[in-house]
Motif scaffolding. Structure first.
Motif, PDB file in Angstrom:
ATOM      1  N   ILE A  81      -4.412 -23.016 -21.806  1.00 46.54           N
ATOM      2  CA  ILE A  81      -3.612 -23.466 -22.947  1.00 46.54           C
ATOM      3  C   ILE A  81      -2.418 -22.536 -23.151  1.00 46.54           C
ATOM      4  O   ILE A  81      -1.286 -22.982 -23.346  1.00 46.54           O
ATOM      5  N   GLU A  82      -2.689 -21.235 -23.090  1.00 46.19           N
ATOM      6  CA  GLU A  82      -1.608 -20.263 -23.264  1.00 46.19           C
ATOM      7  C   GLU A  82      -0.548 -20.408 -22.180  1.00 46.19           C
ATOM      8  O   GLU A  82       0.644 -20.201 -22.423  1.00 46.19           O
ATOM      9  N   SER A  83      -0.977 -20.771 -20.984  1.00 46.37           N
ATOM     10  CA  SER A  83      -0.035 -20.878 -19.871  1.00 46.37           C
ATOM     11  C   SER A  83       0.899 -22.066 -20.004  1.00 46.37           C
ATOM     12  O   SER A  83       1.923 -22.137 -19.322  1.00 46.37           O
ATOM     13  N   PHE A 130      14.847 -23.494 -13.897  1.00 44.91           N
ATOM     14  CA  PHE A 130      13.789 -22.594 -14.350  1.00 44.91           C
ATOM     15  C   PHE A 130      12.601 -23.383 -14.887  1.00 44.91           C
ATOM     16  O   PHE A 130      11.443 -23.035 -14.641  1.00 44.91           O
ATOM     17  N   VAL A 131      12.885 -24.433 -15.633  1.00 48.96           N
ATOM     18  CA  VAL A 131      11.821 -25.265 -16.182  1.00 48.96           C
ATOM     19  C   VAL A 131      10.992 -25.883 -15.063  1.00 48.96           C
ATOM     20  O   VAL A 131       9.758 -25.902 -15.116  1.00 48.96           O
ATOM     21  N   VAL A 132      11.670 -26.390 -14.013  1.00 49.97           N
ATOM     22  CA  VAL A 132      10.969 -26.969 -12.868  1.00 49.97           C
ATOM     23  C   VAL A 132      10.073 -25.918 -12.219  1.00 49.97           C
ATOM     24  O   VAL A 132       8.899 -26.170 -11.898  1.00 49.97           O
ATOM     25  N   LEU A 133      10.617 -24.722 -12.031  1.00 49.89           N
ATOM     26  CA  LEU A 133       9.855 -23.635 -11.420  1.00 49.89           C
ATOM     27  C   LEU A 133       8.596 -23.336 -12.238  1.00 49.89           C
ATOM     28  O   LEU A 133       7.493 -23.190 -11.682  1.00 49.89           O
ATOM     29  N   GLN A 134       8.752 -23.278 -13.554  1.00 52.69           N
ATOM     30  CA  GLN A 134       7.629 -22.960 -14.419  1.00 52.69           C
ATOM     31  C   GLN A 134       6.591 -24.076 -14.484  1.00 52.69           C
ATOM     32  O   GLN A 134       5.391 -23.819 -14.498  1.00 52.69           O
ATOM     33  N   VAL A 135       7.046 -25.312 -14.544  1.00 49.33           N
ATOM     34  CA  VAL A 135       6.108 -26.439 -14.631  1.00 49.33           C
ATOM     35  C   VAL A 135       5.173 -26.449 -13.429  1.00 49.33           C
ATOM     36  O   VAL A 135       3.946 -26.580 -13.564  1.00 49.33           O
ATOM     37  N   PHE A 136       5.725 -26.304 -12.244  1.00 50.33           N
ATOM     38  CA  PHE A 136       4.884 -26.306 -11.041  1.00 50.33           C
ATOM     39  C   PHE A 136       4.017 -25.047 -10.969  1.00 50.33           C
ATOM     40  O   PHE A 136       2.849 -25.107 -10.550  1.00 50.33           O
ATOM     41  N   PHE A 156      -1.496 -22.564 -11.865  1.00 52.36           N
ATOM     42  CA  PHE A 156      -2.331 -21.630 -12.612  1.00 52.36           C
ATOM     43  C   PHE A 156      -3.488 -22.351 -13.298  1.00 52.36           C
ATOM     44  O   PHE A 156      -4.636 -21.907 -13.237  1.00 52.36           O
ATOM     45  N   ILE A 157      -3.193 -23.455 -13.968  1.00 45.30           N
ATOM     46  CA  ILE A 157      -4.226 -24.189 -14.694  1.00 45.30           C
ATOM     47  C   ILE A 157      -5.315 -24.673 -13.738  1.00 45.30           C
ATOM     48  O   ILE A 157      -6.518 -24.570 -14.031  1.00 45.30           O
ATOM     49  N   LEU A 158      -4.914 -25.200 -12.602  1.00 45.24           N
ATOM     50  CA  LEU A 158      -5.879 -25.664 -11.602  1.00 45.24           C
ATOM     51  C   LEU A 158      -6.809 -24.541 -11.184  1.00 45.24           C
ATOM     52  O   LEU A 158      -8.037 -24.702 -11.129  1.00 45.24           O
ATOM     53  N   ASN A 189       1.215 -18.071  -8.859  1.00 47.52           N
ATOM     54  CA  ASN A 189       0.452 -18.502 -10.031  1.00 47.52           C
ATOM     55  C   ASN A 189      -0.969 -18.913  -9.676  1.00 47.52           C
ATOM     56  O   ASN A 189      -1.894 -18.731 -10.474  1.00 47.52           O
ATOM     57  N   LEU A 190      -1.165 -19.465  -8.488  1.00 45.31           N
ATOM     58  CA  LEU A 190      -2.512 -19.795  -8.018  1.00 45.31           C
ATOM     59  C   LEU A 190      -3.348 -18.529  -7.895  1.00 45.31           C
ATOM     60  O   LEU A 190      -4.510 -18.484  -8.334  1.00 45.31           O
ATOM     61  N   GLY A 191      -2.741 -17.488  -7.331  1.00 47.44           N
ATOM     62  CA  GLY A 191      -3.451 -16.219  -7.201  1.00 47.44           C
ATOM     63  C   GLY A 191      -3.850 -15.650  -8.547  1.00 47.44           C
ATOM     64  O   GLY A 191      -4.992 -15.226  -8.743  1.00 47.44           O
ATOM     65  N   PHE A 192      -2.912 -15.672  -9.512  1.00 46.39           N
ATOM     66  CA  PHE A 192      -3.265 -15.136 -10.825  1.00 46.39           C
ATOM     67  C   PHE A 192      -4.265 -16.022 -11.541  1.00 46.39           C
ATOM     68  O   PHE A 192      -5.125 -15.531 -12.276  1.00 46.39           O
ATOM     69  N   GLY A 193      -4.173 -17.336 -11.330  1.00 41.97           N
ATOM     70  CA  GLY A 193      -5.146 -18.236 -11.940  1.00 41.97           C
ATOM     71  C   GLY A 193      -6.559 -17.960 -11.457  1.00 41.97           C
ATOM     72  O   GLY A 193      -7.519 -18.046 -12.230  1.00 41.97           O
ATOM     73  N   ILE A 194      -6.707 -17.614 -10.191  1.00 41.76           N
ATOM     74  CA  ILE A 194      -8.022 -17.300  -9.630  1.00 41.76           C
ATOM     75  C   ILE A 194      -8.588 -16.030 -10.247  1.00 41.76           C
ATOM     76  O   ILE A 194      -9.763 -15.952 -10.585  1.00 41.76           O
ATOM     77  N   ARG A 195      -7.744 -15.014 -10.412  1.00 45.61           N
ATOM     78  CA  ARG A 195      -8.247 -13.732 -10.870  1.00 45.61           C
ATOM     79  C   ARG A 195      -8.081 -13.466 -12.364  1.00 45.61           C
ATOM     80  O   ARG A 195      -8.769 -12.643 -12.948  1.00 45.61           O
ATOM     81  N   GLY A 196      -7.170 -14.187 -13.028  1.00 39.80           N
ATOM     82  CA  GLY A 196      -6.814 -13.868 -14.397  1.00 39.80           C
ATOM     83  C   GLY A 196      -7.936 -13.976 -15.418  1.00 39.80           C
ATOM     84  O   GLY A 196      -8.312 -12.971 -16.052  1.00 39.80           O
TER      85      GLY A 196
END
Length: 389
Positions: free
Chosen positions: A141-143, A245-251, A256-258, A312-319
């Motif tokens: 949610i925060e992301s 920037f918005v496109v970069l962040q959305v993807f 991250f959420i996944l 973001n995938l890496g941080f999502g796994i470990r965050g």
């Protein structure tokens, strides 16, 4: 009201409070490149509008962390929202870039409370085996704030100028604070901290906590340095609009959420420490790929977006599991532990943003160097640990 409904409502209020603090940065991001034209100063000076918020939050985290171990966290939660709203309203009336930077420091300090108290509230709302998953949902949610807030900020910038974003933050703080006040008796009460663990120093002597907390802070701090500088680089030397920037962040946030919502299951299957190390290792490799590309052409979103998704995938796994593991090693002192971790994250982000600011006009490679270096040190911080501890 059923127990499940009550728990869900409290979770939403907790998440809303922490998201508001995150939005304090990201809602303003689209306006940063244009602030010198509105308030004076340079593009480099405008970056301190972001850094000041991070440094202010760092100070606020440590203060709220100490207060949270002594006073009622729910009352402090509400006080934080009220003070954040007042500082946001004051910032909207800033007459110069210097005043805005000073008020951003105050805004960050006053709004730090929810991030400190959220882990303890979640630990009180959910059973131990469900707390990590709940933190994963909270992180998801925060992301959304870094993905959606810049879109809203860009719209508000067009609608009423940069000041409107600060007015909106003030209004939201009042609404969320009122909702929290109405449910204040339902919030979980803090658990008593065991004797001998009543100080920041006691937590900082815990080597296991230091390893997990350092890795969390360095990994996320490196990611935030890149995020804070990306709008200025994309709209400046790369010649793209804020929409890039918005496109970069959305993807990136989608990746991250996944990962965040599956990290608890992965940890149960392969081991928590092994999963944290794997996710952490992905980040410096992905940042290094951005660096290599930035030293060449470095301008195509078709190349940058997939690599940024890997970060973001890496941080999502470990965050989520990394944060939960660090909090649990503090042996019940959730407020101080959370304060230390988030303060370290923002301190690293603020210092990194300050160091990179003079080079913001040359392209992405300074941001990529910062991300690579910080996340690599974050990986090294995990080396002393052993699975099962």
């Amino acid at each position: 009201m059923s127990t499940t409904t009550k728990t869900s409502l409290l979770f939403v209020l907790i998440a809303s409070g922490t998201v508001l603090g995150i939005a304090g940065t990201d809602l303003v991001l689209p306006a940063v490149p244009s602030l010198p034209l509105q308030l004076g100063g340079s593009v480099e000076t405008a970056q301190f509008v972001l850094a000041a918020y991070a440094f202010g939050t760092l100070i606020g985290l440590l203060i709220f962390g100490e207060l949270g171990a002594r006073l009622d966290p729910c009352k402090l939660f509400m006080a934080s929202l009220a003070l954040f709203g007042a500082a946001s309203l004051a910032a909207s009336a800033s007459p110069s870039i210097e005043w805005l930077i000073a008020l951003r420091f105050a805004q960050g300090a006053f709004g730090a409370g929810p991030a400190v108290f959220a882990p303890g509230f979640i630990q009180g709302l959910y059973a131990q085996d469900k707390a990590a998953s709940a933190l994963g949902r909270l992180g998801s949610i925060e992301s959304l704030a870094p993905a959606l807030a810049p879109i809203a900020g860009a719209y508000l910038l067009e609608l009423g100028g940069w000041r409107l974003s600060f007015v909106l933050l003030a209004v939201l703080s009042v609404l969320i604070g009122t909702a929290v006040f109405s449910q204040r008796r339902q919030f979980p009460r803090p658990t008593r901290v065991p004797h001998g663990h009543h100080s920041y120093l006691a937590i900082l002597r815990n080597r296991e906590f230091i390893s997990y907390a350092s890795s969390q802070a360095l990994s996320l701090g490196g990611l935030l340095v890149f995020v804070f500088g990306a709008p200025a680089v994309l709209t400046g030397p790369l010649g793209k609009g804020i929409a890039a920037f918005v496109v970069l962040q959305v993807f990136g946030i989608a990746a991250f959420i996944l990962a965040a919502n599956s990290s608890a299951w992965v940890a149960r299957t392969f081991g928590t420490l092994r999963t944290i190390r794997f996710g952490t290792a992905i980040m410096p490799l992905a940042f290094l790929a951005i660096l290599v590309y930035a030293l060449g052409d470095g301008s195509s979103l078709y190349v940058l977006v997939p690599i940024w998704m890997a970060v973001n995938l890496g941080f999502g796994i470990r965050g989520p599991i990394g944060f939960h593991r660090a909090i649990t090693t503090a042996r019940g002192d959730h407020s101080r532990a959370a304060a230390i971790i988030v303060a370290a994250i923002l301190g690293i982000a603020g210092l990194g943003t300050t160091l990179v600011a003079p080079y913001i006009a040359v392209g992405l490679w300074p941001l990529a160097i910062a991300g690579t270096t910080l996340s690599a040190i974050g990986l090294l911080s995990l080396l002393p640990l052993r699975e099962g501890r």
